[in-house]
Design a protein around this motif. Structure first.
Motif, PDB file in Angstrom:
ATOM      1  N   PHE A 141     -27.348  61.264 -52.347  1.00  0.00           N
ATOM      2  CA  PHE A 141     -27.466  62.398 -51.436  1.00  0.00           C
ATOM      3  C   PHE A 141     -28.913  62.537 -50.950  1.00  0.00           C
ATOM      4  O   PHE A 141     -29.183  62.837 -49.804  1.00  0.00           O
ATOM      5  N   GLY A 145     -24.318  63.945 -44.014  1.00  0.00           N
ATOM      6  CA  GLY A 145     -23.815  65.248 -43.567  1.00  0.00           C
ATOM      7  C   GLY A 145     -25.003  66.183 -43.392  1.00  0.00           C
ATOM      8  O   GLY A 145     -26.166  65.806 -43.617  1.00  0.00           O
ATOM      9  N   GLY A 167     -25.686  68.810 -45.204  1.00  0.00           N
ATOM     10  CA  GLY A 167     -26.292  69.102 -46.513  1.00  0.00           C
ATOM     11  C   GLY A 167     -27.243  67.991 -46.920  1.00  0.00           C
ATOM     12  O   GLY A 167     -28.351  68.222 -47.381  1.00  0.00           O
ATOM     13  N   GLY A 168     -26.792  66.743 -46.719  1.00  0.00           N
ATOM     14  CA  GLY A 168     -27.601  65.585 -47.092  1.00  0.00           C
ATOM     15  C   GLY A 168     -28.802  65.385 -46.176  1.00  0.00           C
ATOM     16  O   GLY A 168     -29.747  64.686 -46.550  1.00  0.00           O
ATOM     17  N   ILE A 172     -30.942  68.318 -48.746  1.00  0.00           N
ATOM     18  CA  ILE A 172     -31.240  67.534 -49.937  1.00  0.00           C
ATOM     19  C   ILE A 172     -31.916  66.207 -49.641  1.00  0.00           C
ATOM     20  O   ILE A 172     -32.776  65.762 -50.392  1.00  0.00           O
ATOM     21  N   ALA A 203     -21.770  72.816 -43.161  1.00  0.00           N
ATOM     22  CA  ALA A 203     -21.657  73.308 -44.546  1.00  0.00           C
ATOM     23  C   ALA A 203     -21.466  72.101 -45.471  1.00  0.00           C
ATOM     24  O   ALA A 203     -21.254  70.989 -45.002  1.00  0.00           O
ATOM     25  N   MET A 241     -19.103  70.475 -47.134  1.00  0.00           N
ATOM     26  CA  MET A 241     -17.640  70.535 -47.111  1.00  0.00           C
ATOM     27  C   MET A 241     -17.020  69.842 -48.320  1.00  0.00           C
ATOM     28  O   MET A 241     -16.031  70.309 -48.872  1.00  0.00           O
ATOM     29  N   ASN A 242     -17.615  68.715 -48.722  1.00  0.00           N
ATOM     30  CA  ASN A 242     -16.960  67.900 -49.740  1.00  0.00           C
ATOM     31  C   ASN A 242     -16.833  68.600 -51.079  1.00  0.00           C
ATOM     32  O   ASN A 242     -15.959  68.282 -51.884  1.00  0.00           O
ATOM     33  N   THR A 243     -17.722  69.545 -51.329  1.00  0.00           N
ATOM     34  CA  THR A 243     -17.678  70.223 -52.628  1.00  0.00           C
ATOM     35  C   THR A 243     -17.105  71.635 -52.515  1.00  0.00           C
ATOM     36  O   THR A 243     -17.229  72.422 -53.448  1.00  0.00           O
TER      37      THR A 243
HETATM   38  C1  LIG Z   1     -28.202  65.454 -55.755  1.00  0.00           C
HETATM   39  C2  LIG Z   1     -26.757  65.842 -55.616  1.00  0.00           C
HETATM   40  N1  LIG Z   1     -26.461  67.145 -55.559  1.00  0.00           N
HETATM   41  C3  LIG Z   1     -25.171  67.538 -55.392  1.00  0.00           C
HETATM   42  C4  LIG Z   1     -24.177  66.609 -55.287  1.00  0.00           C
HETATM   43  C5  LIG Z   1     -22.735  67.052 -55.149  1.00  0.00           C
HETATM   44  N2  LIG Z   1     -22.247  66.879 -53.779  1.00  0.00           N
HETATM   45  C6  LIG Z   1     -21.530  65.781 -53.447  1.00  0.00           C
HETATM   46  S1  LIG Z   1     -20.957  65.828 -51.846  1.00  0.00           S
HETATM   47  C7  LIG Z   1     -21.704  67.319 -51.612  1.00  0.00           C
HETATM   48  C8  LIG Z   1     -21.554  68.029 -50.294  1.00  0.00           C
HETATM   49  C9  LIG Z   1     -22.001  67.221 -49.125  1.00  0.00           C
HETATM   50  O1  LIG Z   1     -22.289  68.069 -48.038  1.00  0.00           O
HETATM   51  P1  LIG Z   1     -22.781  67.484 -46.681  1.00  0.00           P
HETATM   52  O2  LIG Z   1     -23.971  66.627 -46.835  1.00  0.00           O
HETATM   53  O3  LIG Z   1     -22.935  68.616 -45.716  1.00  0.00           O
HETATM   54  O4  LIG Z   1     -21.591  66.542 -46.227  1.00  0.00           O
HETATM   55  P2  LIG Z   1     -20.053  66.935 -45.940  1.00  0.00           P
HETATM   56  O5  LIG Z   1     -19.323  66.765 -47.219  1.00  0.00           O
HETATM   57  O6  LIG Z   1     -20.020  68.309 -45.410  1.00  0.00           O
HETATM   58  O7  LIG Z   1     -19.656  65.929 -44.927  1.00  0.00           O
HETATM   59  C10 LIG Z   1     -22.359  67.776 -52.772  1.00  0.00           C
HETATM   60  C11 LIG Z   1     -23.070  69.052 -52.901  1.00  0.00           C
HETATM   61  C12 LIG Z   1     -24.528  65.248 -55.367  1.00  0.00           C
HETATM   62  N3  LIG Z   1     -23.617  64.286 -55.255  1.00  0.00           N
HETATM   63  N4  LIG Z   1     -25.830  64.884 -55.536  1.00  0.00           N
END
Ligand SMILES: Cc1ncc(C[n+]2csc(CCOP(=O)(O)OP(=O)(O)O)c2C)c(N)n1
Ligand code: SF4
Length: 328
Positions: A78, A106, A108-109, A113, A137, A139-141
């Motif tokens: 991520f 995404g 979030g990524g 993060i 948002a 979404m995956n979690t």
């Molecule tokens: C460092 C870290 N924190 C949390 C997670 C858990 N995690 C996996 S997918 C995800 C959500 C991803 O969100 P986003 O980047 O917006 O992509 P989307 O799923 O919305 O396409 C999270 C929080 C992880 N894998 N690694």
């Protein structure tokens, strides 16, 4: 053989169009990311390698032991997608190879993060196209708010209720932050405008140096709309001014999709469950609706959308076209 000959052109036209992401993945019906990734990889062509951050796109395309990708593809963490893509690019360059490197994440990524690694990759000038599939948002979690979630949208961690009307904070202006790295090319795009997505991918891959594309990608599950309406929802985000389609070269605005007659933000918001609380008979709801309209109006003014991009920096565009500057 029956002795007939066929031209290369005719043979090519009979081949299925190249698709880097093929059918059979496990995205929800109407998933904007799935469509966006298909458009991006179609335009980029087969001579690419992809680093893909954790998230829906990574999960729904690669349920072990299967993969819907038809190109070399690596799941990065991520938080390190920018660094992984930078390493790939440096290694390919050292081997004298011209394969293009793409990085996918995404919001979030990207906004949160993985931002540090992305910023470093851009600042060091790695020739990578970073594509953020923005569904606003995590979404995956389970639909947690990110810094890309729009103001007043309800998510599982910014619920609408007595205490507040959804997310209190504004959507982060990631394009302005990316543009501040003065990279050759950064743009926004939307799945509602597929030809524009393809054009921007090709443009991004043609410039020497780093490029960035933010693709607005509806998520029926997280946004609370019918999967059949994804394109309509995405188009309204653009037509209201809430998600302007713009292009920046070395930090200057060089192109916009003009909006001669912007639509009211209500048209966009009313289709989505995440904004349903804004239509309640509540003075706070009316205030937030007015606030969101003001945010759209501010975008329209800032990017000169009614005038088709007043104040575009054509000098900067010329410099990029000439291939001059830091990354040439
Ligand atoms: C460092 C870290 N924190 C949390 C997670 C858990 N995690 C996996 S997918 C995800 C959500 C991803 O969100 P986003 O980047 O917006 O992509 P989307 O799923 O919305 O396409 C999270 C929080 C992880 N894998 N690694
Ligand atoms: S949850 Fe949203 S982003 Fe994830 S696969 Fe479903 S529609 Fe796509």
């Amino acid at each position: 053989m029956n002795g007939q000959t066929i031209s290369i052109e005719a043979l090519r036209s009979q081949q299925p169009r190249y698709a880097g992401l093929t059918a059979g993945h496990r995205a929800c019906l109407g998933c904007g990311q799935a469509l966006a990734a298909r458009l991006v990889t179609e335009a980029a062509g087969p001579d690419v390698i992809v680093a893909n951050a954790t998230g829906c796109l990574e999960i729904f395309t690669t349920p072990w032991p299967e993969s819907a990708w038809r190109l070399p593809w690596l799941h990065s963490l991520f938080e390190n997608t920018g660094a992984v893509a930078a390493g790939m690019e440096a290694a390919l360059k050292a081997q004298g190879k011209s394969t293009k490197v793409l990085a996918f994440g995404g919001d979030g990524g990207t906004f949160d993060i993985g931002f540090q690694a992305l910023s470093g990759m851009l600042e060091r000038g790695h020739e990578v196209l970073y594509v953020c599939y923005d569904n606003e948002a995590y979404m995956n979690t389970g639909i947690q708010r990110s810094s890309s979630t729009p103001h007043a949208a309800a998510t599982t961690t910014s619920p609408a209720g007595r205490a507040r009307m959804g997310k209190r904070h504004l959507k982060k202006d990631i394009l302005a932050i990316i543009a501040a790295h003065h990279i050759p090319y950064a743009a926004t795009a939307s799945v509602a405008y597929p030809a524009d997505v393809r054009k921007k991918v090709r443009r991004a891959l043609a410039v020497p140096g780093p490029s960035f594309l933010l693709v607005h990608s509806p998520c029926p599950l997280g946004w609370g709309h019918d999967g059949a309406l994804s394109i309509e929802v995405a188009r309204l985000a653009v037509e209201t001014g809430l998600f302007p389609l713009v292009e920046m070269e070395r930090g200057s605005l060089v192109g916009v999709l003009p909006l001669r007659a912007p639509k009211p933000v209500r048209d966009y918001l009313a289709l989505q469950g995440r904004f349903a609380h804004l239509f309640a008979d509540d003075p706070r709801a009316r205030e937030e609706l007015a606030h969101l309209q003001a945010l759209a109006d501010a975008n329209i003014e800032r990017y000169g959308l009614r005038a088709g991009g007043a104040g575009l920096d054509t000098e900067s565009a010329d410099t990029v076209r000439r291939g001059g500057g830091q990354w040439a």
